[in-house]
Write a protein that holds these residues in place. Structure first.
Motif, mmCIF file in Angstrom:
data_model
loop_
_atom_site.group_PDB
_atom_site.id
_atom_site.type_symbol
_atom_site.label_atom_id
_atom_site.label_comp_id
_atom_site.label_asym_id
_atom_site.label_seq_id
_atom_site.Cartn_x
_atom_site.Cartn_y
_atom_site.Cartn_z
ATOM 1 N N ASN A 57 0.778 -1.132 0.156
ATOM 2 C CA ASN A 57 0.215 -0.012 0.133
ATOM 3 C C ASN A 57 0.656 1.172 -0.017
ATOM 4 O O ASN A 57 0.431 2.357 0.337
ATOM 5 C CB ASN A 57 -0.941 0.095 1.455
ATOM 6 N N ASN A 58 1.991 1.017 -0.423
ATOM 7 C CA ASN A 58 2.954 2.227 -0.513
ATOM 8 C C ASN A 58 2.973 2.772 -1.768
ATOM 9 O O ASN A 58 2.907 2.037 -2.864
ATOM 10 C CB ASN A 58 4.412 1.976 0.070
ATOM 11 N N PHE A 59 3.091 4.278 -1.829
ATOM 12 C CA PHE A 59 2.852 4.776 -3.214
ATOM 13 C C PHE A 59 4.289 5.872 -3.435
ATOM 14 O O PHE A 59 4.589 6.499 -2.601
ATOM 15 C CB PHE A 59 1.635 5.717 -3.426
ATOM 16 N N MET A 60 4.655 5.774 -4.403
ATOM 17 C CA MET A 60 5.823 6.715 -5.020
ATOM 18 C C MET A 60 4.985 7.538 -6.011
ATOM 19 O O MET A 60 4.558 7.338 -6.934
ATOM 20 C CB MET A 60 6.834 5.806 -5.677
ATOM 21 N N ILE A 61 5.417 9.010 -5.758
ATOM 22 C CA ILE A 61 4.854 10.113 -6.913
ATOM 23 C C ILE A 61 6.142 10.734 -7.000
ATOM 24 O O ILE A 61 6.845 11.472 -6.407
ATOM 25 C CB ILE A 61 3.903 10.931 -6.147
ATOM 26 N N PRO A 62 6.961 10.541 -8.348
ATOM 27 C CA PRO A 62 7.781 11.444 -8.872
ATOM 28 C C PRO A 62 7.247 12.965 -9.240
ATOM 29 O O PRO A 62 6.158 12.995 -9.920
ATOM 30 C CB PRO A 62 8.136 10.601 -10.379
ATOM 31 N N VAL A 63 8.052 13.804 -8.603
ATOM 32 C CA VAL A 63 7.599 15.285 -8.852
ATOM 33 C C VAL A 63 8.620 15.932 -9.618
ATOM 34 O O VAL A 63 9.902 15.531 -9.333
ATOM 35 C CB VAL A 63 7.259 15.918 -7.665
#
Length: 309
Positions: A160-166
Motif C-alpha cells: 500500500n506504499n505509493f511513489m509519486i515522482p515530482v
C-alpha cells in the motif's frame, strides 16, 4: 464521492492479478466501484451488419456464441473473486463489448462513454520487442489513452506504499491530484514524494503561470513558489485530501543517468507497490530516448504504474 474504475477482464492470470490489486487497495472503500468489462472480438463479415444484432433474423455463428459464453464466464468468475475479497455486489457491474481487433480502442471508448475515473489493465509482461511485433493492449492504451488515467498492473502487487515522482510540472501535480481524488482520507497508506533528475539536466523549477488554469492563483503563489516548490504543492494537495502528515514522506533528491531507472530503483527501496506519474501532453517534445513515463513502463516489473495525462 463515487469513483468508478473500468477493469479489463480476459480470464487470464494477468487480469486476476489486477483484481487482487484492487481487492488489496479498495475492499473496505465503499466509494470505489468497479466496472468489469470484457471484449469479444468479431471478425469482418461479407454480410452487412444490422443496426441491432438482437433483432436480426440472421443466425449468429457458433464461434461467436462460444466467445460470448466465455466472456460471461470470465465476468462471473471475476465478480466472485471480488465478492470473496469482501467487496459487495452492489459495487460491481459487468458488461461485454463487441470489437474488431482494436481491443484497446474499444476499452478507451467505453471509458469515455461511461465517464470512469480510471482504466485498469493487467500487463502480460511483454518486452519492448515483443510489443512492437505482436502488439499489446496495455501498450496501445498507453500510447492512445490520454483523457482517462491508466493503471497498468505488472505481476503481484500487495504493498500500500505509493511513489509519486515530482518535477515542478503541471503534469506531475495532476498525477498527485488524481491520487488525492482516489485515496482521499485514507489512513492506511504511505506516500513518498521523490525527485530524480538526469545527470545533465537543469534544476527543475515551478512555472506558476502554467498551473493557473487548474488551481487558484493565490493557492499557486502560496504553495508553488520558493526553493521547495517541487514538494510543497504536492504535499499541500495531499493534506487537503485528508492524508495525515505522518503518511507523507519527502525523499532526498537524487541524480541518475536516466530518470525512470532512478524512480523505479527508489520505489523498490521504499517497498512501494504503485508509482503514480504525470505525462506530457500529446505532441510535446520529449528527450532523445522518449519521455520518462515511456521508459518507466518498459522497465517496471511486479509493480503498478498509474499514468495521468
Amino acid at each position: 464521492m463515487k469513483k468508478e474504475i473500468l477493469v479489463a477482464i480476459d480470464g487470464s492470470v494477468y487480469s486476476n492479478q489486477a483484481l487482487s490489486y484492487l481487492s488489496t487497495l479498495f475492499k473496505d472503500q465503499d466509494d470505489i466501484y468497479f466496472h468489469l468489462c470484457t471484449i469479444v472480438t468479431e471478425g469482418a463479415s461479407v454480410m452487412t451488419s444490422v443496426v441491432d444484432p438482437n433483432n436480426s433474423l440472421m443466425p449468429s455463428s457458433s464461434a461467436q456464441n462460444r466467445k460470448n459464453i466465455s466472456a460471461n464466464r470470465y465476468l462471473h468468475k471475476a465478480s466472485e473473486k471480488l465478492n470473496r475479497a469482501g467487496i459487495d455486489s452492489e459495487r460491481i457491474k459487468t458488461s461485454i463489448h463487441t470489437s474488431g481487433y482494436n481491443i484497446a480502442r474499444t476499452i478507451q471508448q467505453t471509458a469515455t462513454k461511461e465517464l470512469v475515473d480510471s482504466i485498469l489493465v493487467g500487463r502480460q509482461g511483454l518486452n519492448a520487442i515483443s510489443e512492437m511485433l505482436m502488439g499489446s493492449v496495455s501498450a496501445t492504451l498507453f500510447q492512445k489513452c490520454r483523457d482517462t488515467p491508466l493503471w497498468i498492473i505488472d505481476g503481484e502487487v500487495t504493498s500500500n506504499n505509493f511513489m509519486i515522482p515530482v518535477d515542478g510540472s503541471a503534469n506531475s501535480l495532476m498525477a498527485v491530484d488524481h491520487l488525492c481524488h482516489i485515496l482521499e482520507k485514507r489512513d492506511d497508506i504511505q506516500i513518498y514524494l521523490f525527485h530524480c533528475r538526469s545527470l545533465f539536466s537543469k534544476k527543475s523549477q515551478c512555472n506558476i503561470e502554467l498551473f493557473h488554469n487548474k488551481w487558484d492563483k493565490d493557492w499557486c503563489n502560496k504553495h508553488l513558489s520558493g526553493d521547495d516548490c517541487l514538494f510543497n504543492g504536492p504535499r499541500q494537495l495531499l493534506l487537503e485530501a485528508g492524508i495525515p502528515t505522518s503518511q507523507i514522506h519527502i525523499l532526498p533528491e537524487v541524480s541518475d543517468l536516466e530518470e525512470s531507472r532512478g524512480i523505479i530503483r527508489e520505489a523498490k527501496k521504499q517497498q512501494c507497490g504503485t508509482i503514480v506519474m504525470g505525462r506530457r501532453a500529446a505532441g510535446m517534445a520529449k528527450g532523445l530516448f522518449g519521455g520518462v513515463s515511456d521508459r518507466a513502463i518498459k522497465r517496471v516489473q511486479d509493480m503498478a504504474l498509474w499514468i495521468v495525462g
